[in-house]
Scaffold this active site. Structure first.
Site, PDB file in Angstrom:
ATOM      1  N   GLY A  21       0.819  -1.206   0.000  1.00 35.59           N
ATOM      2  CA  GLY A  21       0.000   0.000   0.000  1.00 35.59           C
ATOM      3  C   GLY A  21       0.852   1.255   0.000  1.00 35.59           C
ATOM      4  O   GLY A  21       1.991   1.246   0.473  1.00 35.59           O
ATOM      5  N   VAL A  28       3.337   1.181   2.920  1.00 39.44           N
ATOM      6  CA  VAL A  28       3.049   0.069   3.824  1.00 39.44           C
ATOM      7  C   VAL A  28       3.571  -1.221   3.195  1.00 39.44           C
ATOM      8  O   VAL A  28       3.292  -1.504   2.023  1.00 39.44           O
ATOM      9  CB  VAL A  28       1.538  -0.047   4.117  1.00 39.44           C
ATOM     10  CG1 VAL A  28       1.284  -1.166   5.125  1.00 39.44           C
ATOM     11  CG2 VAL A  28       0.994   1.269   4.659  1.00 39.44           C
ATOM     12  N   ASP A 137     -10.009  10.117   9.727  1.00 35.37           N
ATOM     13  CA  ASP A 137      -9.972   9.595   8.354  1.00 35.37           C
ATOM     14  C   ASP A 137     -10.714   8.263   8.278  1.00 35.37           C
ATOM     15  O   ASP A 137     -10.212   7.292   7.711  1.00 35.37           O
ATOM     16  CB  ASP A 137      -8.524   9.436   7.893  1.00 35.37           C
ATOM     17  CG  ASP A 137      -8.426   9.279   6.366  1.00 35.37           C
ATOM     18  OD1 ASP A 137      -9.354   9.717   5.660  1.00 35.37           O
ATOM     19  OD2 ASP A 137      -7.430   8.719   5.890  1.00 35.37           O
TER      20      ASP A 137
END
Length: 641
Positions: A21, A28, A137
């Site tokens: 990611g 990530v 978020d």
């Protein structure tokens, strides 16, 4: 500057294996905690961000704050630190698809499943808010799942203490445009109510397959949170009840004062929905802005008023529009008051009235018929296909018939994520205009596929593996024991009895004979105390010559690992890397001494197969891509991707 690549070990402990990611501030990686022999996710700050002291300070501050959160519905942060120029955060690794991927593949999701996920996320938010942390978020990308289906809220990477500013370095607003609360768009401090707004947006998308607002840019989308209302939820998905729509609307209210006051308050309503109870205030819905309904009392037909005989004749002779005179005095001194009555109805012939009505009705029928033939010729009437995804087959049939359509071909597929017996796809899709009477093909979810366990006792391990694969099953753990009569390599026991119904893909543990037990056993070194140090296992890798793929670049290898020594629970992993990427873990097990594990490894092109024992690579085999015919000789469609 740091160079990140698979195999790099951070802080002498965390090996990064594959990029999974990327975000604006960090990347990530799937990795391995070599100390604990467990898979982890490693979040690493981007080099360009690491050069900004303010960003580094915020990354470290927020990583420490997130690490304090320990909740069953929050992805666990294990560690955080810096190695040279690498700022990292080590978190729990969850390989299952995130909610965004599930929405993309299966939306609209079953209402009960959406409520269940919302309850779990709400519990996580309630816990974080009590600890002074606002996520900021909340979005489907950050809702992950364990292998047993439990939801976990991840990525508190832009979380901050309650009341902190809502902008990052350079003044950019923190959050994601599709799910951002209005106060976040304006740059005001985000609070717990902002997370609840975002969770409402997630529920809306899960139930409809689309975000509340769309636009050509993030700026346009964000501004719509300030000035527009989304399309009503039940307009897009009629399967949603008014109570569920009420909860989503309240969470997504533009004004903070109209939202839920806390995650605990929202949990109360979600709990009632999940328990099948009603809500107290589901009738509180406002009409769309600008919509006004004006109701008027019926007005009686006006009749001309004529004076009754005996009243003053000059009143009847007055011209229209003149003012009405006041009371007049009679000769005896009393007042004369005009009495007004409606004129007498003229007498009519009832048969002539009836004839007029019949003629009017026939004329109306002819006009309607002519209009229908002009605008809707027989066989060409157009209708819109309704959405039947998420409905049962009976509900879908009723909805289609109500719109002048019918159910066409019905197919069944096994989809674990959806509700059993519901429509998961339709053709034509919803909203398409078709001729009245057309058929709509549907695919219905038949739930998890069940298969019957086949007998494999008495077979060799290779025969057992092939037999189970044909039955849509697979070999699980393989244990080896001495047996007085069964030849070595023969299956003498299977964990699940034949004729048992199980889910397709179930692993069947097997016990394999090692042959008769030797007459004498050599004592272990070290005075008979046994060798408790890890001993490298025996590894065999052979090419499966029975494998006949359609693509000549594909090959299958059979890897067998047999554990040595006396240490119980030794960690074994089989990892492959080929032209499709990697490294990828294809087998992970804990084996006891003399226990074996066997796995099939399918490869594409050039490949490397590694066996990792207790965190150490003990076997490595490299295979070059097979020689393929030239492009002129190769049949079309059989070449490598």
């Amino acid at each position: 500057m740091s160079e990140l690549k698979p195999g790099l070990v951070i802080a002498g402990r965390y090996r990064i294996d594959a990029l999974i990611g990327e975000g604006g501030m960090s990347t990530v990686w799937r990795g391995m905690d070599l100390t604990l022999s467990r898979e982890v996710a490693v979040k690493i700050l981007r080099d360009e961000i690491a050069l900004q002291p303010e960003s580094v300070s915020r990354f470290r501050r927020e990583a420490h704050a997130a690490a304090k959160l320990n909740h069953p519905h929050i992805v666990q942060v294990y560690d955080t630190g810096v190695d040279g120029t690498i700022y990292y955060m080590v978190i729990e690794y969850l390989p299952e698809p995130d909610l965004k991927r599930i929405i993309k593949d299966w939306a609209p999701l079953p209402v009960a499943k959406v409520i269940d996920v919302a309850v779990q996320c709400c519990k996580a938010l309630a816990y974080a808010h009590r600890n002074g942390i606002v996520h900021r978020d909340v979005k489907p990308h950050n809702i992950l799942f364990t292998d047993d289906g439990r939801a976990k809220l991840s990525d508190f990477g832009i979380a901050a203490a309650v009341g902190a500013a809502g902008t990052g370095p350079g003044g950019f607003v923190l959050g994601s445009a599709h799910y951002m609360a209005p106060e976040q768009v304006q740059g005001s401090p985000a609070g717990p109510h902002s997370d609840l707004y975002s969770l409402g947006c997630v529920m809306y998308e899960s139930l409809t397959g689309r975000t509340p607002f769309q636009g050509s840019s993030e700026t346009e989308i964000a501004s719509k949170h300030l000035r527009e209302r989304p399309t009503p939820l039940r307009t897009l998905n009629p399967n949603v009840s008014p109570a569920v729509e009420f909860v989503v609307n309240k969470a997504m209210a533009r004004e903070v004062s109209q939202r839920y006051r806390s995650a605990e308050e929202m949990l109360v309503d979600l709990g009632k929905l999940s328990g099948g109870q009603g809500l107290d205030r589901t009738g509180v819905f406002t009409a769309p802005e600008g919509a006004t309904a004006v109701l008027q009392a019926p007005v009686a037909p006006r009749r001309d008023l004529t004076p009754v005989a005996g009243s003053r004749p000059d009143l009847a002779a007055r011209a229209p529009g003149m003012s009405r005179p006041g009371p007049r005095s009679a000769e005896d001194g009393s007042e004369i008051t005009p009495v007004l009555r409606p004129p007498a109805e003229p007498k009519t012939n009832p048969w002539s009235a009836l004839g007029a009505v019949v003629i009017a009705v026939l004329a109306l029928i002819i006009v309607v018929w002519l209009a229908r033939m002009a605008f809707y010729p027989e066989g060409n009437k157009k209708v819109q296909v309704p959405m039947v995804k998420g409905m049962s087959l009976a509900q879908a049939r009723s909805a289609l018939e109500a719109n002048g359509l019918k159910v066409g071909e019905i197919k069944f597929e096994s989809v674990p994520m959806g509700s059993e017996g519901t429509v998961i796809r339709q053709n034509p899709p919803e909203g398409q205009t078709v001729e009245s009477g057309s058929a709509v093909d549907v695919v219905v979810n038949q739930g998890k596929e069940l298969v019957i366990v086949v007998p494999v006792e008495g077979m060799s391990l290779t025969e057992a593996n092939e037999t189970l694969e044909r039955a849509k099953l697979k070999v699980g753990d393989v244990s080896q024991v001495y047996h007085a009569t069964a030849p070595a390599g023969r299956v003498i026991k299977q964990a699940i009895k034949p004729a048992t119904k199980v889910e397709a893909g179930t692993a069947i543990d097997l016990t394999v004979s090692k042959g008769p037990e030797p007459a004498t056993i050599t004592p272990p070194p070290g005075g008979g105390q046994g060798n408790l140090e890890p001993v490298e296992p025996d590894v065999t890798v052979v090419r499966d010559e029975t494998f006949t793929p359609s693509d000549p670049a594909q090959r299958r290898f059979i890897v067998t690992v047999t554990v040595q020594g006396q240490q119980p629970g030794q960690s074994i992993q089989v990892v492959k890397t080929d032209d499709r990427g990697g490294p990828t873990v294809v087998m992970r097990a804990k084996l006891n001494p003399n226990q074996s594990q066997r796995v099939s490894v399918d490869t594409q092109g050039s490949a490397t197969i590694e066996v990792i024992h207790e965190g150490k690579v003990v076997y490595r085999q490299e295979e070059q891509a097979p020689n393929l015919p030239s492009d002129t000789d190769r049949p079309s469609g059989t070449g490598p991707d």
